[in-house]
Scaffold this motif. Structure first.
Motif, PDB file in Angstrom:
ATOM      1  N   SER A  51      -7.047 -10.149  -4.193  1.00 38.37           N
ATOM      2  CA  SER A  51      -7.272  -9.339  -5.393  1.00 38.37           C
ATOM      3  C   SER A  51      -8.736  -9.221  -5.794  1.00 38.37           C
ATOM      4  N   ARG A  52      -9.649  -9.325  -4.840  1.00 36.74           N
ATOM      5  CA  ARG A  52     -11.059  -9.162  -5.168  1.00 36.74           C
ATOM      6  C   ARG A  52     -11.342  -7.763  -5.725  1.00 36.74           C
ATOM      7  N   PHE A  53     -12.402  -7.667  -6.500  1.00 40.30           N
ATOM      8  CA  PHE A  53     -12.749  -6.415  -7.163  1.00 40.30           C
ATOM      9  C   PHE A  53     -13.724  -5.616  -6.294  1.00 40.30           C
ATOM     10  N   PRO A  54     -13.774  -4.277  -6.525  1.00 30.42           N
ATOM     11  CA  PRO A  54     -13.057  -3.517  -7.538  1.00 30.42           C
ATOM     12  C   PRO A  54     -11.608  -3.236  -7.127  1.00 30.42           C
ATOM     13  N   GLN A  55     -10.768  -3.011  -8.138  1.00 27.75           N
ATOM     14  CA  GLN A  55      -9.387  -2.591  -7.913  1.00 27.75           C
ATOM     15  C   GLN A  55      -9.297  -1.112  -8.257  1.00 27.75           C
ATOM     16  N   ARG A  56      -8.799  -0.325  -7.304  1.00 27.23           N
ATOM     17  CA  ARG A  56      -8.913   1.126  -7.346  1.00 27.23           C
ATOM     18  C   ARG A  56      -7.545   1.793  -7.385  1.00 27.23           C
ATOM     19  N   ILE A  57      -7.534   3.113  -7.404  1.00 28.19           N
ATOM     20  CA  ILE A  57      -6.296   3.875  -7.275  1.00 28.19           C
ATOM     21  C   ILE A  57      -6.209   4.406  -5.852  1.00 28.19           C
ATOM     22  N   CYS A  58      -5.135   4.023  -5.157  1.00 30.67           N
ATOM     23  CA  CYS A  58      -4.856   4.525  -3.806  1.00 30.67           C
ATOM     24  C   CYS A  58      -3.702   5.520  -3.854  1.00 30.67           C
ATOM     25  N   LEU A  59      -3.696   6.419  -2.886  1.00 27.93           N
ATOM     26  CA  LEU A  59      -2.656   7.443  -2.805  1.00 27.93           C
ATOM     27  C   LEU A  59      -2.264   7.622  -1.347  1.00 27.93           C
ATOM     28  N   ALA A  60      -0.967   7.833  -1.097  1.00 28.64           N
ATOM     29  CA  ALA A  60      -0.462   8.145   0.242  1.00 28.64           C
ATOM     30  C   ALA A  60       0.730   9.084   0.107  1.00 28.64           C
ATOM     31  N   ARG A  61       0.862   9.999   1.043  1.00 26.08           N
ATOM     32  CA  ARG A  61       2.060  10.844   1.080  1.00 26.08           C
ATOM     33  C   ARG A  61       3.190  10.051   1.711  1.00 26.08           C
ATOM     34  N   ARG A 121       2.897 -17.587  -5.413  1.00 26.01           N
ATOM     35  CA  ARG A 121       2.782 -17.963  -6.827  1.00 26.01           C
ATOM     36  C   ARG A 121       1.320 -18.128  -7.250  1.00 26.01           C
ATOM     37  N   ASN A 122       0.442 -17.297  -6.713  1.00 27.69           N
ATOM     38  CA  ASN A 122      -0.963 -17.438  -7.096  1.00 27.69           C
ATOM     39  C   ASN A 122      -1.618 -16.130  -7.529  1.00 27.69           C
ATOM     40  N   ASN A 123      -0.845 -15.046  -7.596  1.00 32.72           N
ATOM     41  CA  ASN A 123      -1.322 -13.736  -8.034  1.00 32.72           C
ATOM     42  C   ASN A 123      -2.355 -13.124  -7.098  1.00 32.72           C
ATOM     43  N   GLN A 124      -2.551 -13.695  -5.922  1.00 39.00           N
ATOM     44  CA  GLN A 124      -3.639 -13.248  -5.052  1.00 39.00           C
ATOM     45  C   GLN A 124      -3.170 -12.494  -3.815  1.00 39.00           C
ATOM     46  N   ARG A 125      -1.872 -12.435  -3.553  1.00 39.86           N
ATOM     47  CA  ARG A 125      -1.388 -11.853  -2.297  1.00 39.86           C
ATOM     48  C   ARG A 125      -0.317 -10.785  -2.554  1.00 39.86           C
ATOM     49  N   GLU A 127       6.381 -13.771  -8.796  1.00 43.55           N
ATOM     50  CA  GLU A 127       5.369 -12.885  -9.392  1.00 43.55           C
ATOM     51  C   GLU A 127       5.759 -11.414  -9.233  1.00 43.55           C
ATOM     52  N   LEU A 128       6.984 -11.075  -9.647  1.00 48.94           N
ATOM     53  CA  LEU A 128       7.435  -9.683  -9.597  1.00 48.94           C
ATOM     54  C   LEU A 128       6.777  -8.913 -10.734  1.00 48.94           C
ATOM     55  N   TRP A 129       6.029  -7.882 -10.390  1.00 48.91           N
ATOM     56  CA  TRP A 129       5.230  -7.150 -11.374  1.00 48.91           C
ATOM     57  C   TRP A 129       5.589  -5.670 -11.404  1.00 48.91           C
ATOM     58  N   ALA A 130       5.513  -5.099 -12.591  1.00 46.70           N
ATOM     59  CA  ALA A 130       5.488  -3.642 -12.822  1.00 46.70           C
ATOM     60  C   ALA A 130       6.585  -2.865 -12.115  1.00 46.70           C
ATOM     61  N   PRO A 131       7.858  -3.227 -12.291  1.00 43.03           N
ATOM     62  CA  PRO A 131       8.920  -2.444 -11.652  1.00 43.03           C
ATOM     63  C   PRO A 131       9.020  -1.046 -12.264  1.00 43.03           C
ATOM     64  N   ILE A 170      13.973   1.181  -7.071  1.00 44.04           N
ATOM     65  CA  ILE A 170      13.053   0.419  -7.914  1.00 44.04           C
ATOM     66  C   ILE A 170      11.881  -0.020  -7.046  1.00 44.04           C
ATOM     67  N   TYR A 171      10.687   0.379  -7.457  1.00 49.43           N
ATOM     68  CA  TYR A 171       9.452   0.008  -6.759  1.00 49.43           C
ATOM     69  C   TYR A 171       8.749  -1.073  -7.572  1.00 49.43           C
ATOM     70  N   TYR A 172       8.203  -2.072  -6.891  1.00 44.33           N
ATOM     71  CA  TYR A 172       7.588  -3.195  -7.592  1.00 44.33           C
ATOM     72  C   TYR A 172       6.598  -3.897  -6.672  1.00 44.33           C
ATOM     73  N   ALA A 173       5.840  -4.832  -7.220  1.00 41.47           N
ATOM     74  CA  ALA A 173       4.936  -5.675  -6.438  1.00 41.47           C
ATOM     75  C   ALA A 173       5.383  -7.114  -6.575  1.00 41.47           C
ATOM     76  N   ALA A 174       5.141  -7.921  -5.541  1.00 39.31           N
ATOM     77  CA  ALA A 174       5.514  -9.335  -5.564  1.00 39.31           C
ATOM     78  C   ALA A 174       4.523 -10.139  -4.741  1.00 39.31           C
ATOM     79  N   ASP A 175       4.543 -11.458  -4.962  1.00 38.28           N
ATOM     80  CA  ASP A 175       3.598 -12.373  -4.331  1.00 38.28           C
ATOM     81  C   ASP A 175       4.390 -13.569  -3.790  1.00 38.28           C
ATOM     82  N   PRO A 176       4.174 -13.960  -2.533  1.00 45.58           N
ATOM     83  CA  PRO A 176       4.960 -15.070  -1.974  1.00 45.58           C
ATOM     84  C   PRO A 176       4.418 -16.460  -2.292  1.00 45.58           C
TER      85      PRO A 176
END
Length: 288
Positions: free
Chosen positions: A114-124, A48-52, A25-29, A40-46
């Protein structure tokens, strides 16, 4: 810009094992050059359920952006980007803000799934592979156009124009063709980790005519620097379910207000011919 259609596809990295934390589930590279090196920054899930989903980063092995990549040395297995909350996270975007510091923006929840709401987070960031601060949720979906289907903010893209830090993002349910839209956050100060300093506007790009679900906007200048073009994905049919299975990548010209806000207009209908980049007017700024 129109050469993308003929550009060769190059695989630069593959997961070692599908059971690894970044194995499926490699997403949004996103590819970024930071301090002279490609990442390359991306998200992944171990599972296969889109939840982690969690965030990861790859580091280029050479100076070639199309060369080999390896899991970055983040201090965590498989190049995971360590956030202090260890919550669900997707769509990482790295950018330099108006204060000259490197930041990471992403879509986050207040949970480990992945419970809602899904927000925008920021970190330096301390450097391209490590965060320097705790995550701060700077925006939460509350407007009607952000809560179609589900309350979601995702796909952030940060940039600076005229000394103001902006973050565009996609909102609402991506799997419903007519729901997705684009909003924008702006902060005219250097107090970027203070949610109260961010203001929201939108939608700045939404469904129109026979184009549905536009999102993930990225603003790219033409080779002469005389025009800016909006790259985004959209859907041609409102009957596709889930809608993201029917996306294609599109581009159309955009403009800026003198203050630095993007003017995107309406998404163009499918198969409408546009002038090539550089062939249209050289005026890239309009009045407010």
């Amino acid at each position: 810009l129109t050469g993308i259609i003929d550009a060769p596809l190059k695989t630069v990295w593959l997961p070692r094992d599908r059971h690894d934390p970044n194995g499926t589930e490699l997403w949004a590279p996103e590819i970024h050059k930071v301090n002279g090196r490609w990442y390359i920054y991306y998200a992944a899930d171990p599972k296969r359920n889109n939840q982690r989903h969690r965030l990861f980063v790859l580091r280029a092995a050479t100076s070639d952006p199309l060369g080999a990549y390896q899991e970055a040395d983040t201090g965590a297995p498989h190049g995971a980007l360590l956030t202090s909350d260890a919550h669900w996270a997707i769509d990482p975007d790295v950018f330099t803000a108006a204060d000259g510091q490197l930041y990471l923006a992403w879509s986050c929840t207040n949970f480990r799934d992945s419970r809602f709401p899904q927000r925008i987070c920021l970190a330096r960031m301390r450097d391209p592979e490590h965060l320097a601060t705790d995550p701060v949720p700077i925006s939460t979906p509350a407007e009607r156009w952000e809560t179609r289907g589900r309350p979601i903010q995702e796909g952030p893209v940060g940039y600076v124009r005229n000394g103001i830090t902006y973050i565009t993002y996609s909102a609402s349910a991506s799997w419903i063709a007519n729901d997705y839209a684009v909003g924008i956050l702006q902060n005219a100060t250097t107090d970027l980790l203070n949610p109260a300093k961010w203001s929201k506007a939108g939608p700045i790009f939404d469904h129109h005519g026979r184009t549905y679900g536009p999102g993930s906007v990225v603003f790219v200048p033409n080779s002469e620097g005389t025009e800016y073009w909006n790259f985004y994905h959209a859907i041609e049919s409102s009957n596709c379910a889930p809608a993201y299975d029917c996306r294609d990548i599109r581009m159309q010209r955009m403009w800026w207000t003198p203050a630095g806000l993007p003017v995107l207009g309406f998404p163009v209908n499918p198969r409408v011919a546009l002038a090539d980049p550089g062939a249209a007017s050289k005026d890239s700024v309009i009045a407010p």
